[in-house]
Structures are given as C-alpha cells and as structure tokens.
Design a protein around this motif. Sequence first.
Motif, PDB file in Angstrom:
ATOM      1  N   ALA A 103       1.505  -1.239   0.080  1.00  0.00           N
ATOM      2  CA  ALA A 103      -0.071   0.210  -0.297  1.00  0.00           C
ATOM      3  C   ALA A 103       0.681   1.539   0.328  1.00  0.00           C
ATOM      4  O   ALA A 103       0.255   1.932  -0.459  1.00  0.00           O
ATOM      5  CB  ALA A 103      -0.958  -0.116   1.326  1.00  0.00           C
ATOM      6  N   SER A 113      -7.463  -3.377   5.228  1.00  0.00           N
ATOM      7  CA  SER A 113      -7.917  -1.971   4.607  1.00  0.00           C
ATOM      8  C   SER A 113      -7.681  -1.004   5.930  1.00  0.00           C
ATOM      9  O   SER A 113      -7.544   0.792   5.415  1.00  0.00           O
ATOM     10  CB  SER A 113      -9.674  -2.035   4.332  1.00  0.00           C
ATOM     11  OG  SER A 113      -9.732  -2.630   2.730  1.00  0.00           O
ATOM     12  N   ALA A 173      -0.798  -4.861   1.574  1.00  0.00           N
ATOM     13  CA  ALA A 173      -2.401  -3.506   0.684  1.00  0.00           C
ATOM     14  C   ALA A 173      -3.402  -5.170   1.363  1.00  0.00           C
ATOM     15  O   ALA A 173      -2.923  -6.054   1.002  1.00  0.00           O
ATOM     16  CB  ALA A 173      -2.016  -3.815  -0.122  1.00  0.00           C
ATOM     17  N   ALA A 174      -4.367  -4.652   1.350  1.00  0.00           N
ATOM     18  CA  ALA A 174      -5.741  -4.893   1.672  1.00  0.00           C
ATOM     19  C   ALA A 174      -5.769  -6.291   0.563  1.00  0.00           C
ATOM     20  O   ALA A 174      -6.262  -7.560   0.617  1.00  0.00           O
ATOM     21  CB  ALA A 174      -6.812  -4.271   2.481  1.00  0.00           C
ATOM     22  N   ASP A 175      -5.550  -5.926  -0.978  1.00  0.00           N
ATOM     23  CA  ASP A 175      -6.341  -6.242  -2.166  1.00  0.00           C
ATOM     24  C   ASP A 175      -5.401  -7.659  -2.435  1.00  0.00           C
ATOM     25  O   ASP A 175      -5.190  -8.320  -3.365  1.00  0.00           O
ATOM     26  CB  ASP A 175      -6.397  -5.788  -3.292  1.00  0.00           C
ATOM     27  CG  ASP A 175      -4.632  -4.922  -3.611  1.00  0.00           C
ATOM     28  OD1 ASP A 175      -4.172  -5.409  -3.238  1.00  0.00           O
ATOM     29  OD2 ASP A 175      -5.216  -3.657  -4.405  1.00  0.00           O
ATOM     30  N   GLU A 196      -4.157   0.237   6.412  1.00  0.00           N
ATOM     31  CA  GLU A 196      -3.360   0.830   5.160  1.00  0.00           C
ATOM     32  C   GLU A 196      -3.899   2.911   5.448  1.00  0.00           C
ATOM     33  O   GLU A 196      -3.175   3.907   4.082  1.00  0.00           O
ATOM     34  CB  GLU A 196      -4.268   0.616   3.420  1.00  0.00           C
ATOM     35  CG  GLU A 196      -3.450  -0.716   2.857  1.00  0.00           C
ATOM     36  CD  GLU A 196      -4.763  -0.764   1.595  1.00  0.00           C
ATOM     37  OE1 GLU A 196      -5.534   0.254   0.610  1.00  0.00           O
ATOM     38  OE2 GLU A 196      -4.824  -2.044   1.472  1.00  0.00           O
ATOM     39  N   GLN A 197      -4.904   3.111   5.859  1.00  0.00           N
ATOM     40  CA  GLN A 197      -5.177   4.719   5.998  1.00  0.00           C
ATOM     41  C   GLN A 197      -4.236   4.557   6.559  1.00  0.00           C
ATOM     42  O   GLN A 197      -3.592   6.279   6.243  1.00  0.00           O
ATOM     43  CB  GLN A 197      -6.288   5.295   6.757  1.00  0.00           C
ATOM     44  CG  GLN A 197      -8.038   3.972   5.674  1.00  0.00           C
ATOM     45  CD  GLN A 197      -7.961   4.198   3.740  1.00  0.00           C
ATOM     46  OE1 GLN A 197      -7.847   5.654   3.575  1.00  0.00           O
ATOM     47  NE2 GLN A 197      -7.879   4.040   3.332  1.00  0.00           N
ATOM     48  N   GLN A 254      -8.817  -9.752   6.303  1.00  0.00           N
ATOM     49  CA  GLN A 254     -10.072  -9.248   5.270  1.00  0.00           C
ATOM     50  C   GLN A 254      -9.843  -7.765   6.299  1.00  0.00           C
ATOM     51  O   GLN A 254     -11.258  -7.205   5.811  1.00  0.00           O
ATOM     52  CB  GLN A 254     -11.165  -9.956   4.684  1.00  0.00           C
ATOM     53  CG  GLN A 254     -10.097 -10.977   3.355  1.00  0.00           C
ATOM     54  CD  GLN A 254     -11.567 -12.034   3.090  1.00  0.00           C
ATOM     55  OE1 GLN A 254     -12.089 -12.344   4.044  1.00  0.00           O
ATOM     56  NE2 GLN A 254     -10.786 -12.786   2.205  1.00  0.00           N
TER      57      GLN A 254
END
Length: 236
Positions: free
Chosen positions: A25, A219, A185-187, A222-223, A215
Amino acid sequence: MTTTSPDFPDTIYAIQHLAFEDLGALEDVFYQLGYRVRYFEAGVDDLTQAFGHKGLTIILGGPIGVYESDDYPFLQKEIDLLKERLKQNLPTIGICLGAQLIAHALGAKVYAGHQKEIGWSTLHLSHTENNLLSALIDTPVLHWHGDTFDLPENATLLASSDLYPNQAFTLGKHILALQFHLEVAADSLEKWLIGHTCELRHANIDITALRADNQQYASALEQVSGKIIQQYLMQL
C-alpha cells in the motif's frame, strides 16, 4: 506534490528479499506524493546504488535471518553497505528483515525468538515525545516473523507487542525500523498466504482465520500507514 524539500531525490529505492513482499500500500502513497519507485532484488542486483542513495531507501522483509550469511553470502555485503549508510545518517526505513538488518548494523543482537509471531494485533506504543507511530493506537498491524532483536544503543523504542518488546525504533529522524508490516495491502495479501504456506503450516497457523483477519483489518491499516509515511517524510 512531495512532502520533503525541493532538492530531496524524488525516487524511492526499495530493496526486496522476496518477490511478493513489496511496498504494498505504501507504493501508491509514494506515487500520490509525487515520488517514483525503483526496486532492487537482494541476492541478484548490485545494491551499492541503493545503499548510496541520498534519498529514501526502504529495506523490505524476507524469510531468511541476518545470521545466515554463510548460506546467503550476499547478506554480508548488504550489511556492510547498510553500516556505511547508517553512518551517513541517510533516510532509511527497515521493515521486518529490514528492521533486523538495521538493528544488526547498529551493533545490536539479532536472534531467533521464542515463538513465531504471525497474525494481527495492536501494538503497545511507547510514551515517547512525538512518537511517529501514534496514529496506530487501537489499530491492529500484521506481525509475521520468528526472529527478534535487542534495542540498539541510542535508539528510541516506539512500540512493543505482547510477545516481543522491540517492535519499532528510531535513531534520530532519518532511521526507522519496523518489525511488523506497516506496508500490507488489503487486495494482495493472498499471495502471502500462498508464498508462505510451508511456514504457516509448520507454525500451525489457521490459514482461513488469518485470511479473515486480513480482510477485517488490512484496509484500516492502509489508511493509517499512509499518514505515518507522510509524517516521516515531513520530518526529514
């Protein structure tokens, strides 16, 4: 627009020890701030340029230990170059193995821990002035390591976990070492589950549960990680 001075190099150098452990990320954060990214592969590329870079160099993670230079001779060259970089106080971030390499280069002991720390949990943040990781309060981070290190002399401890006392430290404003993974990174965390399957099974980690935690928590991390990197760059 970059967050550093106009004469600060606009390329971030990242040293990889494993193909799928990249900037994650953080790569998008750097692009959004106006930086470019260039990768170097440890054990394959000549790392002299990366360690001599006047801008930010990030040393990423990997499954080998800093004490395995007999099996992986490139490690000693990497450590020697890192020692010189740290003497010059050039902007350097180490993540997981990268943090262990920084600790070792600064004269601290790096060794196998008492157990694997793999999974998500919050950190115990140190009550130090202007803690760079303060935004991580109550935010779970990803731990994925078996080795640990002693705190180097003159370093400032930033964070601990329930299992290991030394999770992050700084030396001045330019050197930042993170035992945990701020960059995930979440993805793209599925590739970690695939690539580290042998380690996960040997450590009796529930892969389905770890995927669910990824999951749930990635996310949000990341922020926060973007804010921490921007704060780090602003203080350079």
